[in-house]
Design an enzyme around this catalytic site. Structure first.
Site, PDB file in Angstrom:
ATOM      1  CE1 TYR A 114      -3.737   2.493   0.777  1.00 51.00           C
ATOM      2  CE2 TYR A 114      -2.143   3.401   2.319  1.00 51.00           C
ATOM      3  CZ  TYR A 114      -3.320   3.519   1.618  1.00 51.00           C
ATOM      4  OH  TYR A 114      -4.084   4.656   1.743  1.00 51.00           O
ATOM      5  CD  GLN A 115       2.057   2.582   4.411  1.00 48.43           C
ATOM      6  OE1 GLN A 115       1.662   3.703   4.085  1.00 48.43           O
ATOM      7  NE2 GLN A 115       1.655   1.966   5.482  1.00 48.43           N
ATOM      8  CG  ASP A 139       0.680   4.935   8.669  1.00 48.89           C
ATOM      9  OD1 ASP A 139       1.614   4.992   7.846  1.00 48.89           O
ATOM     10  OD2 ASP A 139      -0.515   4.953   8.333  1.00 48.89           O
ATOM     11  CD  GLU A 159      -3.337  11.486  11.095  1.00 48.81           C
ATOM     12  OE1 GLU A 159      -3.082  10.817  10.084  1.00 48.81           O
ATOM     13  OE2 GLU A 159      -4.395  11.387  11.749  1.00 48.81           O
ATOM     14  CB  ALA A 191      -7.358  17.075   5.477  1.00 45.32           C
ATOM     15  CG  ASP A 209      -2.196   6.904   3.867  1.00 43.67           C
ATOM     16  OD1 ASP A 209      -3.053   6.023   3.688  1.00 43.67           O
ATOM     17  OD2 ASP A 209      -1.247   6.783   4.677  1.00 43.67           O
ATOM     18  CE1 TYR A 278      -5.443  -1.786   4.644  1.00 42.76           C
ATOM     19  CE2 TYR A 278      -4.943  -1.034   2.432  1.00 42.76           C
ATOM     20  CZ  TYR A 278      -4.769  -0.936   3.798  1.00 42.76           C
ATOM     21  OH  TYR A 278      -3.933   0.026   4.311  1.00 42.76           O
TER      22      TYR A 278
END
Ligand code: SPD
Length: 345
Positions: A114-115, A139, A159, A191, A209, A278
């Site tokens: 994912y990242q 994270d 964040e 955000a 993200d 996921y």
């Protein structure tokens, strides 16, 4: 009889896990296929709803009728911030797991897919990105990946939840190491506000993200938010947004694509990758560029796999230029579904 250690773990288990463990006969009857000690993806808020209302409603509305489960070895952290329920546990097969409001955000074993993809799909599609913004991503995993790009001068991150940052710093040092990059500027806040105040034409790339669009992240898939994102990007700048599962959320993907086709005047694409933990085992990405120097997402112009380890001495585990190109190949059913939304223009 539980020993003191087991007792401590038992008391620390949040409602979503307790439910899965079937502590009372009623729970056990309803979840007779759920084995003790397994985590299932049921958001905390739903747990409250189903205990007082429709007891057969045992699923997340984002993926009705299914609940992916992971065997829990040990609960490592459970707490509640102003925004969400935060849970960290050691799983049997995927290492440590972070769940927010009962939904898996990452596991140590498959977070790389994912990242790396959400970061390098956009950043490898433009030459020499300099200013990059991350929305969410507390994270630190996306920051860790951006740090591979030596052309980058500034990495802003917005964040909302400081507790997510702190918990990940304690339990996921291989991700939160991303915050150690001196180019990172942390903004703790909302955000939507951050984007409203963001100067125009400022970023080469914005990476969203977020968690799923229920709860705090709802507004991040709506038109007004995308408009502020497009405004904050320079001409020919790129957006990459987490875009859920092609198996479960075709309508959401269609909506996002058609909204973004109107707002982003460059190219708009859907890509996807495999993340076993996921829902449905896949996750999508929405890639958009603003009007200006054309961006061909399908052909990376800024390869990074030749660079070897990043400044934190970590090699790429998932991303490469071949998998970048492959991520835009869509199964026939999806091509058909997305045809009405001028996909791949
Ligand atoms: N269904 C879960 C989607 C989670 C996306 N965000 C994950 C954050 C990891 N950095």
């Amino acid at each position: 009889m539980m020993n003191a250690d087991e007792d401590r773990v038992w008391k620390a288990i949040p409602p979503c896990c307790l439910k899965a463990m079937g502590p009372c006969p009623d729970e056990a009857t309803r979840h007779d296929t759920v084995v003790s000690g397994w985590f299932s993806e049921v958001p905390f808020i739903l747990f409250l709803c189903i205990t007082v209302a429709d007891k057969s409603f045992y699923h997340n509305p984002m993926w009705p009728g299914e609940a992916h489960s992971l065997k829990v070895e040990k609960i490592l952290y459970h707490g509640r911030s102003d925004y969400q329920e935060i849970l960290v546990f050691e799983s049997y097969g995927y290492g440590k797991v972070l769940a927010l409001d009962g939904i898996v955000q990452l596991t140590e074993k498959d977070e790389c897919a994912y990242q790396e993809m959400i970061t390098h799909l956009p950043l490898c599609s433009i030459p020499s990105p300099k200013n990059v913004l991350v929305i969410g991503g507390g994270d630190g995993g996306v920051l860790r990946e951006i740090s591979r790009h030596l052309s980058v001068e500034v990495i802003d991150i917005c964040e909302i939840d400081q507790l997510v940052i702190d918990v990940c710093n304690d339990f996921f040092p291989n991700l939160s190491v991303g915050f150690k990059d001196p180019r990172v500027r942390l903004h703790v806040g909302d955000a939507v506000d951050f984007m409203r105040k963001s100067p125009p034409n400022n970023y080469d790339a914005i990476i969203i993200d977020s968690s799923d669009p229920i709860g705090p992240a709802q507004e991040l898939v709506e038109k007004p938010f995308f408009e502020t994102v497009a405004k904050a990007l320079r001409p020919g700048g790129v957006l990459c947004n987490q875009a859920e599962s092609m198996w479960l959320h075709t309508h959401l993907i269609q909506d996002m694509l058609s909204t973004c086709r109107v707002i982003f005047k460059g190219s708009v694409h859907f890509a996807w990758t495999s993340v076993p933990t996921y829902p449905s085992g896949t996750i999508g990405f929405l890639l958009c560029s603003t009007e200006g120097p054309p961006v061909n997402f399908l052909d990376p112009v800024n390869p990074i796999e030749t660079q070897g380890v990043n400044k934190f001495r970590r090699e790429l585990r998932f991303y490469n230029s071949e998998i970048h190109r492959a991520a835009f190949a869509l199964p026939s059913f999806l091509k058909k579904e997305l045809r009405t939304t001028s996909y791949n223009s």
